[in-house]
Design an enzyme around this catalytic site. Structure first.
Site, short mmCIF file in Angstrom:
data_model
loop_
_atom_site.label_atom_id
_atom_site.label_comp_id
_atom_site.label_asym_id
_atom_site.label_seq_id
_atom_site.Cartn_x
_atom_site.Cartn_y
_atom_site.Cartn_z
CE LYS A 85 -3.54 2.74 0.59
NZ LYS A 85 -4.31 3.17 -0.57
CE LYS A 142 -2.71 7.80 7.19
NZ LYS A 142 -3.33 6.57 6.70
P1 NAP Z 1 -11.64 9.33 7.88
O1 NAP Z 1 -12.85 9.63 7.11
O2 NAP Z 1 -10.76 10.45 8.36
O3 NAP Z 1 -12.09 8.42 9.13
C1 NAP Z 1 -11.16 8.08 10.12
C2 NAP Z 1 -11.79 7.09 11.09
O4 NAP Z 1 -10.82 6.79 12.12
C3 NAP Z 1 -13.04 7.62 11.83
O5 NAP Z 1 -13.91 6.57 12.10
C4 NAP Z 1 -12.40 8.17 13.12
O6 NAP Z 1 -13.31 8.27 14.20
C5 NAP Z 1 -11.38 7.07 13.40
N1 NAP Z 1 -10.34 7.55 14.30
C6 NAP Z 1 -9.44 8.53 14.08
N2 NAP Z 1 -8.64 8.70 15.16
C7 NAP Z 1 -9.06 7.80 16.08
C8 NAP Z 1 -8.64 7.47 17.39
N3 NAP Z 1 -7.61 8.11 17.98
N4 NAP Z 1 -9.30 6.49 18.05
C9 NAP Z 1 -10.33 5.83 17.46
N5 NAP Z 1 -10.79 6.09 16.22
C10 NAP Z 1 -10.15 7.06 15.54
O7 NAP Z 1 -10.65 8.37 7.09
P2 NAP Z 1 -10.96 7.44 5.82
O8 NAP Z 1 -10.83 8.26 4.59
O9 NAP Z 1 -12.17 6.64 6.08
O10 NAP Z 1 -9.64 6.51 5.85
C11 NAP Z 1 -9.52 5.43 6.76
C12 NAP Z 1 -8.21 4.71 6.44
O11 NAP Z 1 -8.26 4.22 5.09
C13 NAP Z 1 -6.95 5.59 6.53
O12 NAP Z 1 -5.89 4.82 7.01
C14 NAP Z 1 -6.73 6.01 5.08
O13 NAP Z 1 -5.37 6.32 4.82
C15 NAP Z 1 -7.18 4.75 4.35
N6 NAP Z 1 -7.66 4.95 2.97
C16 NAP Z 1 -8.49 5.99 2.67
C17 NAP Z 1 -8.93 6.14 1.36
C18 NAP Z 1 -9.84 7.27 0.93
O14 NAP Z 1 -9.98 7.49 -0.27
N7 NAP Z 1 -10.49 7.99 1.83
C19 NAP Z 1 -8.52 5.23 0.36
C20 NAP Z 1 -7.70 4.17 0.71
C21 NAP Z 1 -7.28 4.04 2.03
P3 NAP Z 1 -14.16 9.63 14.41
O15 NAP Z 1 -15.37 9.49 13.53
O16 NAP Z 1 -14.46 9.64 15.86
O17 NAP Z 1 -13.28 10.79 14.01
#
Ligand code: NAP
Length: 290
Positions: free
Chosen positions: A176, A244
């Site tokens: 990744k 990140k």
């Molecule tokens: P996001 O929308 O920012 O959501 C982050 C999630 O993590 C939320 O549920 C958040 O909870 C939780 N979280 C953050 N800090 C936390 C903590 N200290 N303790 C417990 N829960 C915590 O992120 P996302 O876009 O869904 O991405 C999630 C992962 O997938 C990341 O690693 C990202 O790099 C990866 N990813 C993302 C994409 C994309 O296109 N978005 C594509 C591939 C991979 P709250 O709701 O309470 O904030």
């Protein structure tokens, strides 16, 4: 093969990606229990049939297979080591599938701890964004042993169009990091091409039309062209998450000309543009130049 429909599935992390992925498991008929740090985000899932749990520890006790889709290493540490974290549970025989993009090191460390506790940890990050999470066309990179991979494959098939077993735990995260290096280079490259064309007097829609009709066209460039033309960057994949991922890549010895350049620009841009989409890097590059 064991019928996974009889298993209780847990889902931790209902952000931009986790919410549509969890929905796909519910829609496929799985018994899902969800936990999110901000508990109100569980409501929409409960409305369509999920149960909500109020701590990772309880969710772990109540389920057989637990998915994580959360931000970063820090979030993973909170969910595992917090006061009501997964590691506070003495349950055994569970499988934890971490689909978040995190460091290979944290995956290897957690795999060892989980193994000592009688549980199994798998890293399974994804390629694709909100659209692919919604229509279950993600590509999944898995670090696990072969038997574990086979046992969870039917669940991965609900979430994505293809799951690759890359190797032992940590290899999914390593793959990744490489994929996202490519993504950062394309995103910065597209930005520089548009800004250069503009400097020469060619308008954004003209250069983007030419690229999108030619051999360099791709679904990614087409999707991001719309953001550039509207000069609006609502987050699909946030710039802070890319910063990140490049930081983790750097900590894992990334040292190439383009990689170093994208590392620098994404770290510099994340303070002001972190909550916008990765494509907002064009705004940072433009502001640096003029
Ligand atoms: P996001 O929308 O920012 O959501 C982050 C999630 O993590 C939320 O549920 C958040 O909870 C939780 N979280 C953050 N800090 C936390 C903590 N200290 N303790 C417990 N829960 C915590 O992120 P996302 O876009 O869904 O991405 C999630 C992962 O997938 C990341 O690693 C990202 O790099 C990866 N990813 C993302 C994409 C994309 O296109 N978005 C594509 C591939 C991979 P709250 O709701 O309470 O904030």
């Amino acid at each position: 093969m064991e019928n996974l429909k009889s298993k209780k599935i847990g889902w931790i992390g209902l952000g931009a990606m986790g919410t549509p992925m969890a929905k796909n498991l519910i829609n496929a008929g799985y018994n899902l229990t969800v936990y999110n740090r901000t508990s109100s985000k569980s409501n929409k899932l409960v409305e369509i049939g999920a149960q909500a749990s109020d701590s990772p520890q309880k969710l772990f006790d109540e389920t057989d297979i637990v998915f994580l889709m959360i931000s970063d290493d820090y979030a993973v540490k909170s969910v595992f080591n917090g006061d009501e974290g997964l590691l506070k549970s003495s349950s055994k025989g569970k499988v934890i599938i971490n689909m978040s993009t995190v460091s290979p090191q944290i995956s290897r460390d957690l795999a060892k701890t989980c193994n000592e506790n009688g549980n199994t940890y798998v890293d399974a990050p994804v390629s694709g964004s909100i659209k692919q999470a919604t229509d279950a066309s993600l590509v999944i990179m898995v670090g696990a042993d072969e038997n574990t991979f086979k046992s969870i494959e039917p669940l991965l098939e609900v979430l994505g169009k293809k799951a690759f077993l890359i190797g032992s735990v940590g290899r999914g995260n390593e793959t990744k990091l490489a994929v996202n290096l490519f993504l950062s280079i394309i995103t910065q490259g597209l930005s520089e091409v548009v800004l250069f064309a503009n400097e020469l007097g060619v308008e954004s829609n003209q250069i983007l039309n030419v690229i999108n009709e030619g051999g360099l066209s791709s679904p990614y460039v087409k999707a991001k062209s719309q953001a550039i033309l509207h000069n609006e960057y609502p987050s699909a994949f946030s710039l802070k998450h890319m910063a990140k991922d490049l930081k983790i890549a750097k900590e894992n010895n990334l040292n190439f000309a383009l990689g170093n350049a994208t590392f620098e620009s994404f770290q510099n841009a994340k303070e002001t543009l972190g909550d916008f989409d990765v494509m907002a890097i064009i705004k940072y590059l433009k502001s640096e130049k003029y």
